[in-house]
Write an enzyme that holds these catalytic residues in place. Structure first.
Site: not given
Ligand SMILES: Nc1ncnc2c1ncn2[C@@H]1O[C@H](COP(=O)(O)OP(=O)(O)OP(=O)(O)O)[C@@H](O)[C@H]1O
Length: 354
Positions: A35, A100, A196
């Site tokens: 992803m 997330c 991230c």
């Protein structure tokens, strides 16, 4: 016999690479899915996403499995990043990894994988799923030092039912050893750190791009001004470094934020009573089993990731809100972070600290 199909979230790191390897060895039909959740002008400078994709593809090559890439950056912005900014603006310290997982890895990703004909999805998270009489429990990982159940507490029955955590019973050093023996090119790749989408970016500059920066006073609880802050959003409860105030006596810590007056409340000494709380309220509760566990039993809770479990009771559980009372005071309980409730090794769920 038709082989069961598992779509593995492959990040190009050692954990998800070994997860894919183990599933393949167990006889599943394994497909990797990489992803991309963030797009930015200065990605090249700070974001490792391109290299991570290259790594994920070379691991897939060694394993002899297919891999695809998918871009969820729109979903990430709408469902995770917008909330992250709103929380900072409200003076809280959010945990984007929790959101997330709930919104991207185990929702957008899961839906996409089901569309690819997956029977399950898998990730390299250190956690375990256990089925008991058709119900699914989320358990801590065997390797307590790597356990990531704290970040997964918002997963529900439908999500856990479709999830495999192949590393749940392994220790990190065993995972690296498996990767090395199998000749995976990422066996000694360093673990990812930090949030991230921020990566190695300077945090202040990054957040300052999205939110107005309003400097103001740093004050003691008694109202004495001892310094200036550069914007409340850049500070978190318990923070000691980067305050720029010294002087005689013990070190200074952030103890609170007065949003109405744009003042940062600071205190001296780690043992200052304002840094310790034996009770908190939390909102936006999410329970793995679908409903709240019985009140007034003794549970254990974490108010931050790297913290020993603290004995507690929960009470006043209503639609999405509860009070958590600790047996011993907890340090630097921070609004916006998650309080996660455990019964022994089982993660029951949790909520957002108010
Ligand atoms: N970009 C990505 N694409 C696909 N899956 C991902 C991606 N980032 C994370 N994941 C999945 O989520 C899991 C946990 O993510 P986390 O960021 O905690 O990685 P990690 O513990 O460093 O694992 P890894 O060593 O696999 O990168 C990963 O093991 C992987 O399965």
């Amino acid at each position: 016999m038709v082989r069961k199909r598992v779509i593995v979230g492959m990040s190009g790191g050692v954990d998800s690479s070994v997860a894919a390897l183990l599933l393949k060895e167990q006889g599943f039909e394994v497909v990797g899915l990489f992803m991309k959740n963030w797009e930015d002008d200065d990605d090249e400078q700070y974001c490792t996403s391109r290299q991570d994709l290259v790594d994920a593809v070379s691991v897939a090559d060694v394993l002899g499995i297919e891999i695809e890439a998918v871009n969820f950056s729109k979903e990430y912005k709408a469902r995770v990043f917008s909330h992250f900014l709103a929380e900072y603006q409200a003076g809280r310290t959010p945990n984007p990894d929790v959101l997330c997982n709930a919104e991207i890895k185990f929702k957008a990703f899961l839906d996409h994988a089901l569309g690819m004909g997956a029977d399950w999805i898998a990730t390299g998270h250190y956690a375990q799923v256990r089925e008991v009489d058709g119900r699914y429990q989320l358990l801590k990982a065997e390797d307590g030092t790597k356990d990531q159940s704290y970040f997964l507490y918002r997963l529900n029955q439908d999500q856990l039912k479709k999830t495999l955590f192949p590393l749940g019973k392994l220790y990190k050093r065993e995972v690296r050893e498996i990767a090395r023996k199998a000749g995976l090119p990422v066996h000694d790749k360093r673990d990812s750190t930090g949030i991230c989408f921020i990566g190695e970016r300077p945090f202040r500059e990054f957040l300052g791009r999205y939110l107005p920066q309003q400097p103001g006073p740093m004050e003691t609880p008694e109202g004495k001004v001892v310094g200036r802050h550069v914007g409340l959003m850049f500070y978190t409860i318990g923070q000691r470094h980067g305050l720029g105030i010294g002087g005689p006596g013990e070190p200074w810590y952030v103890a609170g934020k007065d949003l109405a007056r744009n003042a940062l409340i600071v205190v001296q000494g780690r043992d200052h009573p304002l840094l310790w709380r034996d009770e908190l309220t939390c909102a936006d509760l999410s329970w793995v089993g679908g409903s709240a566990p019985p009140c007034h039993w003794v549970y254990a809770a974490k108010t931050r990731y790297r913290q020993a479990d603290a004995p507690c009771t929960i009470s006043a559980v209503t639609e999405g809100r509860a009070t958590v009372r600790f047996a011993a005071p907890q340090w630097a309980v921070t609004p916006g972070q998650s309080v996660v409730i455990y019964e022994s090794r089982v993660c029951l769920g949790g909520g957002i600290i108010e």
